[in-house]
Design a protein around this motif. Sequence first.
Motif, PDB file in Angstrom:
ATOM      1  N   GLY A  67      14.865  68.310   1.646  1.00  0.00           N
ATOM      2  CA  GLY A  67      15.710  68.301   0.462  1.00  0.00           C
ATOM      3  C   GLY A  67      15.084  67.600  -0.727  1.00  0.00           C
ATOM      4  N   GLU A  68      14.397  66.494  -0.485  1.00  0.00           N
ATOM      5  CA  GLU A  68      13.763  65.742  -1.574  1.00  0.00           C
ATOM      6  C   GLU A  68      12.669  66.579  -2.246  1.00  0.00           C
ATOM      7  OE1 GLU A  68      13.486  62.260  -3.873  1.00  0.00           O
ATOM      8  OE2 GLU A  68      14.864  62.624  -2.223  1.00  0.00           O
ATOM      9  N   ARG A 120      20.289  62.758  -4.803  1.00  0.00           N
ATOM     10  CA  ARG A 120      20.723  63.007  -3.433  1.00  0.00           C
ATOM     11  C   ARG A 120      20.413  64.443  -3.075  1.00  0.00           C
ATOM     12  NH1 ARG A 120      26.801  61.993  -2.611  1.00  0.00           N
ATOM     13  NH2 ARG A 120      26.129  59.962  -3.329  1.00  0.00           N
ATOM     14  N   SER A 121      20.055  64.660  -1.828  1.00  0.00           N
ATOM     15  CA  SER A 121      19.878  66.019  -1.309  1.00  0.00           C
ATOM     16  C   SER A 121      20.389  66.026   0.127  1.00  0.00           C
ATOM     17  CB  SER A 121      18.406  66.434  -1.370  1.00  0.00           C
ATOM     18  OG  SER A 121      17.612  65.546  -0.647  1.00  0.00           O
ATOM     19  N   THR A 122      21.291  66.944   0.403  1.00  0.00           N
ATOM     20  CA  THR A 122      21.919  66.980   1.718  1.00  0.00           C
ATOM     21  C   THR A 122      22.443  68.381   2.000  1.00  0.00           C
ATOM     22  OG1 THR A 122      23.610  65.976   3.116  1.00  0.00           O
ATOM     23  CG2 THR A 122      24.158  66.251   0.818  1.00  0.00           C
ATOM     24  N   GLN A 123      22.678  68.647   3.268  1.00  0.00           N
ATOM     25  CA  GLN A 123      23.340  69.876   3.661  1.00  0.00           C
ATOM     26  C   GLN A 123      24.782  69.607   4.086  1.00  0.00           C
ATOM     27  OE1 GLN A 123      20.468  71.411   6.560  1.00  0.00           O
ATOM     28  NE2 GLN A 123      20.185  73.166   5.199  1.00  0.00           N
ATOM     29  N   GLU A 124      25.122  68.350   4.231  1.00  0.00           N
ATOM     30  CA  GLU A 124      26.489  67.983   4.590  1.00  0.00           C
ATOM     31  C   GLU A 124      27.349  68.015   3.332  1.00  0.00           C
ATOM     32  OE1 GLU A 124      26.401  64.180   6.422  1.00  0.00           O
ATOM     33  OE2 GLU A 124      24.960  64.804   7.938  1.00  0.00           O
ATOM     34  N   ASP A 157      23.501  76.066   2.476  1.00  0.00           N
ATOM     35  CA  ASP A 157      22.498  75.744   1.464  1.00  0.00           C
ATOM     36  C   ASP A 157      22.410  74.237   1.253  1.00  0.00           C
ATOM     37  OD1 ASP A 157      22.007  78.392   1.098  1.00  0.00           O
ATOM     38  OD2 ASP A 157      23.131  78.589  -0.763  1.00  0.00           O
ATOM     39  N   TRP A 158      21.274  73.808   0.726  1.00  0.00           N
ATOM     40  CA  TRP A 158      21.083  72.412   0.384  1.00  0.00           C
ATOM     41  C   TRP A 158      21.853  72.115  -0.894  1.00  0.00           C
ATOM     42  CZ3 TRP A 158      18.366  68.531   2.823  1.00  0.00           C
ATOM     43  CH2 TRP A 158      17.611  68.915   3.924  1.00  0.00           C
ATOM     44  N   LEU A 179      33.779  70.271  -4.575  1.00  0.00           N
ATOM     45  CA  LEU A 179      32.820  69.537  -3.768  1.00  0.00           C
ATOM     46  C   LEU A 179      33.009  68.062  -4.076  1.00  0.00           C
ATOM     47  CD1 LEU A 179      30.403  69.874  -1.860  1.00  0.00           C
ATOM     48  CD2 LEU A 179      28.951  69.906  -3.879  1.00  0.00           C
ATOM     49  N   ASP A 180      33.273  67.272  -3.058  1.00  0.00           N
ATOM     50  CA  ASP A 180      33.534  65.855  -3.231  1.00  0.00           C
ATOM     51  C   ASP A 180      32.216  65.090  -3.058  1.00  0.00           C
ATOM     52  OD1 ASP A 180      34.684  63.407  -3.509  1.00  0.00           O
ATOM     53  OD2 ASP A 180      35.944  63.524  -1.727  1.00  0.00           O
ATOM     54  N   LEU A 181      31.647  64.624  -4.167  1.00  0.00           N
ATOM     55  CA  LEU A 181      30.380  63.883  -4.163  1.00  0.00           C
ATOM     56  C   LEU A 181      30.639  62.459  -4.633  1.00  0.00           C
ATOM     57  CD1 LEU A 181      28.018  66.516  -5.782  1.00  0.00           C
ATOM     58  CD2 LEU A 181      28.040  65.785  -3.416  1.00  0.00           C
TER      59      LEU A 181
END
Length: 156
Positions: A99-100, A46-50, A24-25, A67-69
């Motif tokens: 994602g944006e 921010r939007s990412t799948q990683e 998921d995103w 989750l490390d952000l």
Amino acid sequence: MSIFRRKVSRHQVQIHADNVRNKDWIILLEAGTIVGPTPEKLRVARSTQERKVVRKRDILLRATYYLDLEGYDPRIHVVYFCPQLYKYDPDRKLVPLQGEEMGTLIAHALQGGINDRRPWYEPSEKLPAQPVINTPKAEFESLVVEMPNARNSLAS
């Protein structure tokens, strides 16, 4: 017992074990940083799948996932998981949203639940008791997102 308690970094967000391996995103929304007259109170930070997931174990060896952000601040950020969404292009073919775009849709759906806060804070202040986006807990399970102009295109 506090000597056995492990500290969690401020930029780590606890997540459910089901969200560790899915694709998921990750949408990170930011509130309280836009100053001046603007119709939007939220922005997509921010939007990412990683993802970088950290597993920590308690004294009974039960795993807890985080989750490390980098740059995450619980005063102004909120995290959402979103599956891949699609929309129809003018040729009536499905096109995946980026994602944006997905973050913008989620931000529009949450505009009414934002707590107004001042954009600065004292260094001695603790974390706020309420989250930056005040939505009932039942709505965290699912969020209905509608395209802003979807009704106009269906009517014509």
